[in-house]
Design an enzyme around this catalytic site. Structure first.
Site, short mmCIF file in Angstrom:
data_model
loop_
_atom_site.label_atom_id
_atom_site.label_comp_id
_atom_site.label_asym_id
_atom_site.label_seq_id
_atom_site.Cartn_x
_atom_site.Cartn_y
_atom_site.Cartn_z
N ASP A 1 -8.01 -0.08 -0.38
CA ASP A 1 -8.55 -1.03 0.59
C ASP A 1 -9.13 -0.31 1.81
O ASP A 1 -8.70 0.80 2.16
CB ASP A 1 -7.42 -1.98 1.02
N HIS B 38 -18.06 1.73 -0.11
CA HIS B 38 -17.63 1.79 -1.52
C HIS B 38 -18.07 3.10 -2.16
O HIS B 38 -17.37 3.65 -3.01
CB HIS B 38 -18.20 0.60 -2.30
N LEU C 45 -3.69 12.59 -17.99
CA LEU C 45 -3.51 11.48 -17.06
C LEU C 45 -4.08 10.22 -17.71
O LEU C 45 -5.19 10.25 -18.25
CB LEU C 45 -4.27 11.74 -15.75
#
Ligand code: FPP
Length: 238
Positions: free
Chosen positions: A22, A39, A133
């Protein structure tokens, strides 16, 4: 014994970290930039956080990239986020694959543009045997929507009410096979869950920082893991 670059015994490293990325918008506005620049900066940071996760020995990373509620943002921002997802796949997939990252998606893929669906499915297929991962990308994801979807599947399959258990419900979630998050990190200081992993987060630890996502760097990630390592998880017991 520590074989992580952090001063933490390896067994205290969270297996699964989830992140609410956020503050991109506020990061941009505070610099006099358009929200989409935030972004973009957030995407750059994501690349660093993925690498740090591998380095720190985290096995599962789940990122909240687009929620079912984000459709309500201005169309140019929605389009921008759709573009970013495709751009990340186009530009980063080769490198992520080489680094052993397995990509998965959680959320409603079928409600995205068919070209995006194709790209995501190709990326999932290409990386399916990687195990350094597991990167779960929550895109068009909502926790309530996930639970609704699970109930619909259970009912469609005619599962009897008395056979519904905690473990069974978990198997009907988008995250099937993924351990529940040990640690959820939320940047930019908001104290809310925002419809993220509401089933899976029953016993997750939270780390909330005022830092905006594009500035959440490797050092602070390391501090979050150190903080987690000192928590006493009791799972409702004493
Ligand atoms: C929340 O910040 C962030 C988002 C809704 C998008 C997160 C996306 C990225 C970090 C880009 C990476 C994406 C993909 C697809 C891999 P906000 O815009 O709500 O910030 P604000 O609260 O300051 O307005």
């Amino acid at each position: 014994m520590s074989n992580s670059p952090l001063n933490i015994p390896i067994e205290k490293i969270p297996r699964h970290v989830a992140m609410i990325m956020d503050g991109n918008g506020r990061w941009a506005i505070s610099r006099g930039l358009p929200r989409l620049a935030g972004h973009k900066a957030g995407t750059e940071n994501l690349r660093r956080v993925i690498r740090a996760s591998v380095e720190f020995g985290v096995k599962y990373l789940t990122i909240y990239a687009f929620s079912t509620e984000n459709w309500g943002r201005p169309p140019e921002e929605v389009q921008g986020l759709m573009y970013i997802l495709q751009d990340v796949i186009d530009k980063e997939l080769g490198e992520l694959n080489k680094e052993g990252v397995q990509l998965r998606h959680i959320g409603r893929l079928e409600r995205l543009d068919p070209r995006i669906q194709q790209k995501v499915l190709k990326a999932i297929d290409l990386t399916k045997n990687n195990d350094k991962l597991i990167l779960n990308v929550a895109f068009n994801y909502g926790g309530r929507d996930e639970i609704v979807c699970a109930i619909q599947k259970l009912m469609n399959e005619g599962i009897r009410a008395e056979d519904v258990t905690d473990e069974l419900v978990s198997k009907y979630m988008f995250t099937v096979g993924v351990p529940d998050p040990d640690l959820i990190i939320r940047t930019s200081g908001e104290l809310r869950v925002s419809n993220f992993l509401i089933w899976q987060a029953a016993y997750s630890e939270w780390y909330i920082t005022p830092t905006f996502w594009p500035d959440f760097d490797r050092e602070e990630y390391g501090r979050a893991l150190e903080d987690f390592a000192n928590r006493d998880r009791r799972y409702g017991k004493i």
